[in-house]
Design a protein around this motif. Structure first.
Motif, PDB file in Angstrom:
ATOM      1  N   ALA A 334       0.798  -1.217   0.000  1.00  0.00           N
ATOM      2  CA  ALA A 334       0.000   0.000   0.000  1.00  0.00           C
ATOM      3  C   ALA A 334       0.838   1.277   0.000  1.00  0.00           C
ATOM      4  CB  ALA A 334      -0.962  -0.012   1.191  1.00  0.00           C
ATOM      5  N   PRO A 335       1.919   1.392   0.792  1.00  0.00           N
ATOM      6  CA  PRO A 335       2.690   2.647   0.772  1.00  0.00           C
ATOM      7  C   PRO A 335       3.271   2.975  -0.598  1.00  0.00           C
ATOM      8  CG  PRO A 335       3.247   1.352   2.719  1.00  0.00           C
ATOM      9  CD  PRO A 335       2.411   0.472   1.836  1.00  0.00           C
ATOM     10  N   ALA A 336       3.701   1.973  -1.335  1.00  0.00           N
ATOM     11  CA  ALA A 336       4.292   2.212  -2.646  1.00  0.00           C
ATOM     12  C   ALA A 336       3.242   2.514  -3.702  1.00  0.00           C
ATOM     13  CB  ALA A 336       5.121   1.010  -3.084  1.00  0.00           C
ATOM     14  N   MET A 337       2.009   2.151  -3.450  1.00  0.00           N
ATOM     15  CA  MET A 337       0.964   2.314  -4.455  1.00  0.00           C
ATOM     16  C   MET A 337       0.134   3.567  -4.235  1.00  0.00           C
ATOM     17  SD  MET A 337      -0.250  -1.633  -4.828  1.00  0.00           S
ATOM     18  CE  MET A 337      -1.197  -1.287  -6.307  1.00  0.00           C
ATOM     19  N   VAL A 338       0.406   4.290  -3.157  1.00  0.00           N
ATOM     20  CA  VAL A 338      -0.344   5.514  -2.900  1.00  0.00           C
ATOM     21  C   VAL A 338       0.631   6.677  -2.792  1.00  0.00           C
ATOM     22  CG1 VAL A 338      -1.998   6.656  -1.393  1.00  0.00           C
ATOM     23  CG2 VAL A 338      -2.156   4.194  -1.747  1.00  0.00           C
ATOM     24  N   ALA A 339       1.335   6.774  -1.665  1.00  0.00           N
ATOM     25  CA  ALA A 339       2.210   7.921  -1.437  1.00  0.00           C
ATOM     26  C   ALA A 339       3.362   7.987  -2.431  1.00  0.00           C
ATOM     27  CB  ALA A 339       2.750   7.868  -0.006  1.00  0.00           C
ATOM     28  N   GLU A 340       3.880   6.834  -2.848  1.00  0.00           N
ATOM     29  CA  GLU A 340       5.039   6.812  -3.738  1.00  0.00           C
ATOM     30  C   GLU A 340       4.708   6.204  -5.094  1.00  0.00           C
ATOM     31  OE1 GLU A 340       7.442   8.462  -2.680  1.00  0.00           O
ATOM     32  OE2 GLU A 340       6.926   8.551  -0.554  1.00  0.00           O
ATOM     33  N   ALA A 341       3.476   6.375  -5.552  1.00  0.00           N
ATOM     34  CA  ALA A 341       3.027   5.747  -6.791  1.00  0.00           C
ATOM     35  C   ALA A 341       3.860   6.172  -7.991  1.00  0.00           C
ATOM     36  CB  ALA A 341       1.552   6.072  -7.029  1.00  0.00           C
ATOM     37  N   ARG A 342       4.292   7.422  -8.009  1.00  0.00           N
ATOM     38  CA  ARG A 342       5.051   7.904  -9.173  1.00  0.00           C
ATOM     39  C   ARG A 342       6.383   7.155  -9.307  1.00  0.00           C
ATOM     40  NH1 ARG A 342       5.663  11.379  -5.003  1.00  0.00           N
ATOM     41  NH2 ARG A 342       7.721  12.265  -4.551  1.00  0.00           N
ATOM     42  N   HIS A 343       6.963   6.740  -8.195  1.00  0.00           N
ATOM     43  CA  HIS A 343       8.221   6.003  -8.268  1.00  0.00           C
ATOM     44  C   HIS A 343       7.990   4.584  -8.799  1.00  0.00           C
ATOM     45  CE1 HIS A 343       9.777   9.409  -6.251  1.00  0.00           C
ATOM     46  NE2 HIS A 343       9.286   9.120  -5.072  1.00  0.00           N
ATOM     47  N   LEU A 344       6.871   3.997  -8.411  1.00  0.00           N
ATOM     48  CA  LEU A 344       6.532   2.674  -8.931  1.00  0.00           C
ATOM     49  C   LEU A 344       6.347   2.732 -10.439  1.00  0.00           C
ATOM     50  CD1 LEU A 344       5.792  -0.273  -8.214  1.00  0.00           C
ATOM     51  CD2 LEU A 344       3.440   0.480  -7.917  1.00  0.00           C
ATOM     52  N   ARG A 345       5.627   3.746 -10.922  1.00  0.00           N
ATOM     53  CA  ARG A 345       5.427   3.894 -12.366  1.00  0.00           C
ATOM     54  C   ARG A 345       6.746   4.157 -13.089  1.00  0.00           C
ATOM     55  NH1 ARG A 345       1.089   7.029 -10.482  1.00  0.00           N
ATOM     56  NH2 ARG A 345       2.229   8.958 -10.954  1.00  0.00           N
ATOM     57  N   ALA A 346       7.604   4.987 -12.471  1.00  0.00           N
ATOM     58  CA  ALA A 346       8.875   5.320 -13.121  1.00  0.00           C
ATOM     59  C   ALA A 346       9.751   4.091 -13.270  1.00  0.00           C
ATOM     60  CB  ALA A 346       9.604   6.394 -12.321  1.00  0.00           C
ATOM     61  N   HIS A 347       9.804   3.254 -12.255  1.00  0.00           N
ATOM     62  CA  HIS A 347      10.608   2.025 -12.349  1.00  0.00           C
ATOM     63  C   HIS A 347      10.005   1.066 -13.376  1.00  0.00           C
ATOM     64  CE1 HIS A 347      13.968   2.223  -9.635  1.00  0.00           C
ATOM     65  NE2 HIS A 347      13.228   2.684  -8.653  1.00  0.00           N
ATOM     66  N   ALA A 348       8.693   0.982 -13.447  1.00  0.00           N
ATOM     67  CA  ALA A 348       8.061   0.131 -14.452  1.00  0.00           C
ATOM     68  C   ALA A 348       8.439   0.607 -15.849  1.00  0.00           C
ATOM     69  CB  ALA A 348       6.547   0.128 -14.272  1.00  0.00           C
ATOM     70  N   GLY A 349       8.501   1.928 -16.033  1.00  0.00           N
ATOM     71  CA  GLY A 349       8.890   2.472 -17.326  1.00  0.00           C
ATOM     72  C   GLY A 349      10.333   2.198 -17.687  1.00  0.00           C
ATOM     73  N   ARG A 350      11.194   1.984 -16.684  1.00  0.00           N
ATOM     74  CA  ARG A 350      12.603   1.694 -16.945  1.00  0.00           C
ATOM     75  C   ARG A 350      12.819   0.217 -17.290  1.00  0.00           C
ATOM     76  NH1 ARG A 350      15.786   1.880 -12.891  1.00  0.00           N
ATOM     77  NH2 ARG A 350      17.677   2.519 -14.002  1.00  0.00           N
ATOM     78  N   LEU A 351      11.752  -0.579 -17.258  1.00  0.00           N
ATOM     79  CA  LEU A 351      11.846  -2.007 -17.590  1.00  0.00           C
ATOM     80  C   LEU A 351      10.876  -2.311 -18.725  1.00  0.00           C
ATOM     81  CD1 LEU A 351      11.852  -3.318 -13.905  1.00  0.00           C
ATOM     82  CD2 LEU A 351      13.825  -3.167 -15.422  1.00  0.00           C
ATOM     83  N   PRO A 352      11.116  -1.738 -19.920  1.00  0.00           N
ATOM     84  CA  PRO A 352      10.136  -1.842 -21.008  1.00  0.00           C
ATOM     85  C   PRO A 352       9.898  -3.268 -21.481  1.00  0.00           C
ATOM     86  CG  PRO A 352      12.225  -0.945 -21.816  1.00  0.00           C
ATOM     87  CD  PRO A 352      12.324  -0.975 -20.322  1.00  0.00           C
ATOM     88  N   ARG A 353      10.890  -4.132 -21.355  1.00  0.00           N
ATOM     89  CA  ARG A 353      10.719  -5.504 -21.859  1.00  0.00           C
ATOM     90  C   ARG A 353       9.719  -6.301 -21.034  1.00  0.00           C
ATOM     91  NH1 ARG A 353      16.560  -8.017 -23.236  1.00  0.00           N
ATOM     92  NH2 ARG A 353      15.182  -9.723 -23.881  1.00  0.00           N
ATOM     93  N   LEU A 354       9.415  -5.827 -19.821  1.00  0.00           N
ATOM     94  CA  LEU A 354       8.411  -6.510 -19.013  1.00  0.00           C
ATOM     95  C   LEU A 354       6.998  -6.105 -19.420  1.00  0.00           C
ATOM     96  CD1 LEU A 354       9.993  -6.430 -15.436  1.00  0.00           C
ATOM     97  CD2 LEU A 354       9.627  -8.419 -16.902  1.00  0.00           C
ATOM     98  N   GLY A 355       6.860  -4.996 -20.110  1.00  0.00           N
ATOM     99  CA  GLY A 355       5.553  -4.555 -20.573  1.00  0.00           C
ATOM    100  C   GLY A 355       4.580  -4.219 -19.448  1.00  0.00           C
TER     101      GLY A 355
END
Length: 365
Positions: A334-355
């Motif tokens: 929950a903490p990563a998906m609310v208060a720090e959601a932008r960081h979760l999205r940014a890391h997902a974007g840095r791993l494009p092969r995972l889609g």
């Protein structure tokens, strides 16, 4: 040379023999001559797979969290670079040391060796000692200058050892079993007919091709969902989806346990973010071999097998949760998906092969 600390007299060996003084579970190896042997032995002792790491402090760093970052680096974690880094929240001292403690507990670290400890400020030594308290590891500091500069935090002497052979023997010791963080006990798991009835309602149902792994449609209130251990006794876990070794290595190198754990679950389940938001501590089995996800209203709560590469990452997320003294009933991610959601999205974007496409709106509770 004789050193007197708090009324205790301790004999220090002269010449090129170093002296190790033990303060509880902290050992100070005083190497006045800065003998290369001790530095080389400390660096060669770095074997994370055996529960022993060597942390090399970054020289002249003014960042308050610098030593915590050095600890994360020694644990195999890499912070994303750049001024707009998704790891910027680890610039906070508390967040960085909490992440280092979680990884230390999850990886079973038992002994930490820190060369050049005499270059650390008193504040960073205090941080290091606090980290040791939270993880329960054995801590060995190489003090490569005369011992008269030892800070007050290291003043109480309990015993001493000296010589190269004893230092090598110290490094060869396995160290204590790391302490585990305390947290409120989980509610008793339902058994028998009650568990069978709930598990039947939660059993994975056939999903249309291309749909998410968990429904996010609202529904009528459901009874409390059983945890992963109870469900695993009744329902077979869905097999994990395979990802490439490079992608698995990239996830394993992520520095924050909640980010690494959340993205790993999304990678091997392709579940929707809504289901991950409700994942509790008790939804991860004790051996971290299965994880249970949830839909809104608990209409569809599948159990997924956790691949071997992802188990240390989920163990890190769970350790982070417990070090924060959260209840097993609370959401791990929950903490990563609310208060720090932008960081979760940014890391997902840095791993494009995972889609892993994470739209901003999906992370709003």
């Amino acid at each position: 040379m004789r050193l007197r600390i708090r009324g205790q007299s301790v004999q220090w060996a002269a010449g090129r023999e170093a002296v190790a003084v033990v303060y509880g579970d902290v050992t100070i190896v005083v190497d006045e001559e800065d003998d290369l042997f001790y530095t080389r032995a400390a660096l060669q002792a770095h074997r994370p797979a055996e529960g022993r790491i060597t942390v090399q402090p970054t020289p002249a760093s003014v960042s308050p969290a610098a030593l915590a970052h050095d600890m994360l680096y020694a644990l195999g974690k890499r912070l994303a670079p750049g001024p707009n880094s998704p790891d910027v929240w680890l610039d906070s001292v508390n967040a960085a040391w909490l992440a280092a403690a979680a990884w230390g507990v999850a990886m079973g670290v038992r002994h930490v060796v820190v060369p050049r400890a005499h270059l650390l400020t008193s504040r960073r030594i205090d941080q290091l000692l606090a980290w040791r308290e939270s993880t329960g590891v054995q801590l060995t500091l190489l003090w490569q200058k005369p011992p008269r500069g030892l800070p007050p935090a290291l003043a109480r002497v309990e015993r001493r050892i000296s010589g190269r052979d004893q230092f090598e023997a110290l490094l060869a010791e396995p160290g204590p079993i790391p302490a585990r963080p305390s947290f409120p006990p989980a509610l008793p798991a339902m058994t028998g007919a009650a568990a069978m009835a709930v598990a039947a309602r939660q059993a994975p149902a056939p999903q249309p091709r291309g749909s998410g792994a968990a429904s996010t449609r609202p529904g009528p209130p459901a009874p409390p969902c059983t945890g992963a251990m109870a469900t695993a006794q009744l329902v077979q876990a869905a097999p994990a989806l395979k990802i490439g070794s490079e992608e698995a290595a990239a996830l394993a190198a992520l520095a924050h346990p909640l980010i690494a754990g959340a993205l790993s679950v999304l990678a091997f389940t392709r579940a929707g973010l809504g289901s991950l938001r409700f994942t509790r501590d008790l939804d991860i089995t004790g051996d971290v071999c299965a994880i249970k996800l949830h839909g809104v209203g608990h209409r569809h709560c599948p159990l997924h097998a956790v691949p071997a590469w992802a188990r240390p990452l989920l163990a890190g997320a769970r350790a982070h949760h417990r070090l924060m003294a959260h209840s097993p009933e609370e959401g791990v991610f929950a903490p990563a998906m609310v208060a720090e959601a932008r960081h979760l999205r940014a890391h997902a974007g840095r791993l494009p092969r995972l889609g892993l496409s994470l739209p901003a709106g999906a992370l709003v509770p």
